[in-house]
Design a protein around this motif. Structure first.
Motif, short mmCIF file in Angstrom:
data_model
loop_
_atom_site.label_atom_id
_atom_site.label_comp_id
_atom_site.label_asym_id
_atom_site.label_seq_id
_atom_site.Cartn_x
_atom_site.Cartn_y
_atom_site.Cartn_z
N ASP A 33 0.89 -1.04 -0.09
CA ASP A 33 -0.14 0.05 0.05
C ASP A 33 0.84 1.19 0.02
OD1 ASP A 33 -2.75 0.01 -0.14
OD2 ASP A 33 -2.96 -1.10 1.65
N ARG A 34 0.05 2.28 -0.50
CA ARG A 34 0.71 3.53 -0.31
C ARG A 34 0.17 4.82 0.63
NH1 ARG A 34 4.18 5.56 -4.78
NH2 ARG A 34 4.46 3.82 -6.21
N ARG A 35 0.90 5.10 1.45
CA ARG A 35 0.13 6.30 2.25
C ARG A 35 0.97 7.36 2.13
NH1 ARG A 35 -3.76 4.26 6.40
NH2 ARG A 35 -4.37 2.35 5.48
N ARG A 36 0.23 8.68 2.01
CA ARG A 36 1.15 9.75 1.59
C ARG A 36 1.81 9.71 0.54
NH1 ARG A 36 -0.01 13.44 5.80
NH2 ARG A 36 -0.80 12.47 7.87
N GLY A 37 1.58 8.84 -0.58
CA GLY A 37 2.43 8.67 -1.68
C GLY A 37 3.65 7.70 -1.52
N LEU A 38 3.77 7.26 -0.36
CA LEU A 38 5.00 6.50 0.05
C LEU A 38 4.61 4.68 -0.01
CD1 LEU A 38 6.43 8.45 2.88
CD2 LEU A 38 7.01 8.61 0.46
N PRO A 39 5.42 4.14 -0.94
CA PRO A 39 5.04 2.67 -1.17
C PRO A 39 5.65 1.85 0.13
CG PRO A 39 6.71 3.35 -2.67
CD PRO A 39 6.35 4.53 -1.79
N LEU A 40 5.37 2.38 1.25
CA LEU A 40 6.31 1.47 2.21
C LEU A 40 5.45 0.80 3.40
CD1 LEU A 40 8.27 4.68 3.57
CD2 LEU A 40 9.03 2.99 1.90
N PHE A 41 4.11 0.35 2.89
CA PHE A 41 3.23 -0.23 3.91
C PHE A 41 2.74 -1.52 3.06
CE2 PHE A 41 3.09 4.14 4.61
CZ PHE A 41 2.89 4.61 5.90
N ALA A 42 2.51 -2.58 4.12
CA ALA A 42 1.96 -3.66 3.95
C ALA A 42 0.60 -3.79 4.72
CB ALA A 42 2.91 -4.95 4.15
N THR A 43 -0.43 -4.07 3.86
CA THR A 43 -1.71 -4.35 4.53
C THR A 43 -2.25 -5.61 4.83
OG1 THR A 43 -2.37 -2.03 4.00
CG2 THR A 43 -4.06 -3.66 4.73
N ILE A 44 -2.45 -6.40 5.99
CA ILE A 44 -2.90 -7.60 6.06
C ILE A 44 -4.61 -7.46 5.76
CG2 ILE A 44 -3.08 -9.64 7.53
CD1 ILE A 44 -0.43 -8.76 6.76
N LEU A 45 -4.73 -8.58 4.68
CA LEU A 45 -6.32 -8.49 4.09
C LEU A 45 -6.76 -9.99 4.88
CD1 LEU A 45 -5.73 -7.56 0.54
CD2 LEU A 45 -6.25 -6.07 2.49
N HIS A 46 -6.26 -10.96 5.18
CA HIS A 46 -6.67 -12.26 5.46
C HIS A 46 -5.85 -13.13 6.27
CE1 HIS A 46 -9.15 -15.92 5.24
NE2 HIS A 46 -8.07 -16.61 4.98
N VAL A 47 -6.14 -13.68 7.39
CA VAL A 47 -5.47 -14.57 8.08
C VAL A 47 -6.48 -15.84 8.51
CG1 VAL A 47 -3.68 -13.04 8.97
CG2 VAL A 47 -5.85 -13.73 10.38
N SER A 48 -5.95 -16.87 8.25
CA SER A 48 -6.87 -18.11 8.50
C SER A 48 -6.76 -18.81 10.06
CB SER A 48 -6.48 -19.22 7.53
OG SER A 48 -5.14 -19.88 7.74
N ASN A 49 -5.80 -18.37 10.81
CA ASN A 49 -5.41 -18.72 12.09
C ASN A 49 -4.89 -17.65 12.93
OD1 ASN A 49 -4.16 -19.78 14.54
ND2 ASN A 49 -3.87 -21.72 13.68
N ARG A 50 -5.78 -17.12 13.39
CA ARG A 50 -5.43 -15.69 14.16
C ARG A 50 -4.30 -15.77 15.50
NH1 ARG A 50 -10.65 -11.51 14.73
NH2 ARG A 50 -11.48 -11.66 12.50
#
Length: 223
Positions: A136-153
């Motif tokens: 993901d980008r935040r404030r134009g910076l491509p420095l982020f990973a966003t977790i969308l799904h986990v099968s075993n919390r």
């Protein structure tokens, strides 16, 4: 224009039909008709609707169209390189496919070629956890990973440092974002975002706990 993404999901043991209202771009000359187009989409009978990346005034428009907000409390983690001898991360597509069964195998088959979805499996002994994330980008910076799904919390939380180290070293993600809907996590230097990004859904039968980020622009559109 990518106005809608359709999927058929099993929720609470029943087959449900979803329509994700995604990015909508129209020429300025016909922009007043955009709301009519969205209203036409929402008139489809038998569907549950999501809008997982509304921006600016779209949130208020969604409210007027009957959408409700999803809880999006989000933890920001600082990714730090750390050894992780207790956990193994599986990232090769063939190896992931060999590990997953049932619903998780179906999710992988459906998303393995999606433009924004990235995949890994955490293993510890006989336990495993399938993880889908995006850059993901935040404030134009491509420095982020966003977790969308986990099968075993539980396993995801236990092996969190292995995941964040991998995201830093292999994907150049300095930070990881995890919504509480996806997993509850904590780590040194973590904090809760003061203004997490809004997400909306519209359904007469389902609740917020029934909605996830899959089969949407979050997995299909990279930005």
């Amino acid at each position: 224009m990518n106005a809608a993404i359709y999927s058929s999901r099993v929720v609470r043991g029943e087959r449900r039909e979803f329509c994700n209202v995604a990015a909508l771009c129209v020429d300025e000359a016909v922009r007043p008709h955009a709301v009519r187009l969205v209203r036409s989409i929402l008139k489809q009978p038998g569907y549950h609707f999501t809008d997982l990346s509304p921006s600016g005034s779209v949130v208020e428009l969604d409210r007027r169209l009957g959408f409700r907000p999803l809880p999006t409390s989000t933890t920001l983690l600082v990714n730090v390189p750390r050894p992780h001898l207790r956990y193994r991360l599986v990232t090769r597509p063939a190896a992931i496919a060999a590990l997953l069964v049932g619903d998780e195998a179906n999710l992988y088959d459906d998303h393995r070629s999606a433009a924004a979805a990235r995949h890994l499996v955490i293993t510890r002994g006989d336990e495993s956890c399938y993880v889908i994330f995006r850059k993901d980008r935040r404030r134009g910076l491509p420095l982020f990973a966003t977790i969308l799904h986990v099968s075993n919390r539980d396993l995801f939380s236990a092996g969190l440092s292995a995941v964040t180290s991998h995201l830093l070293l292999r994907h150049r993600a300095v930070f990881t974002l995890v919504e509480e809907r996806v997993a509850v996590v904590s780590a040194p230097l973590s904090r809760t975002l003061a203004q997490p990004r809004p997400k909306m859904f519209k359904s007469d039968e389902l609740d917020a706990v029934d909605i996830d980020d899959l089969y949407s622009e979050l997995t299909c559109v990279a930005w």
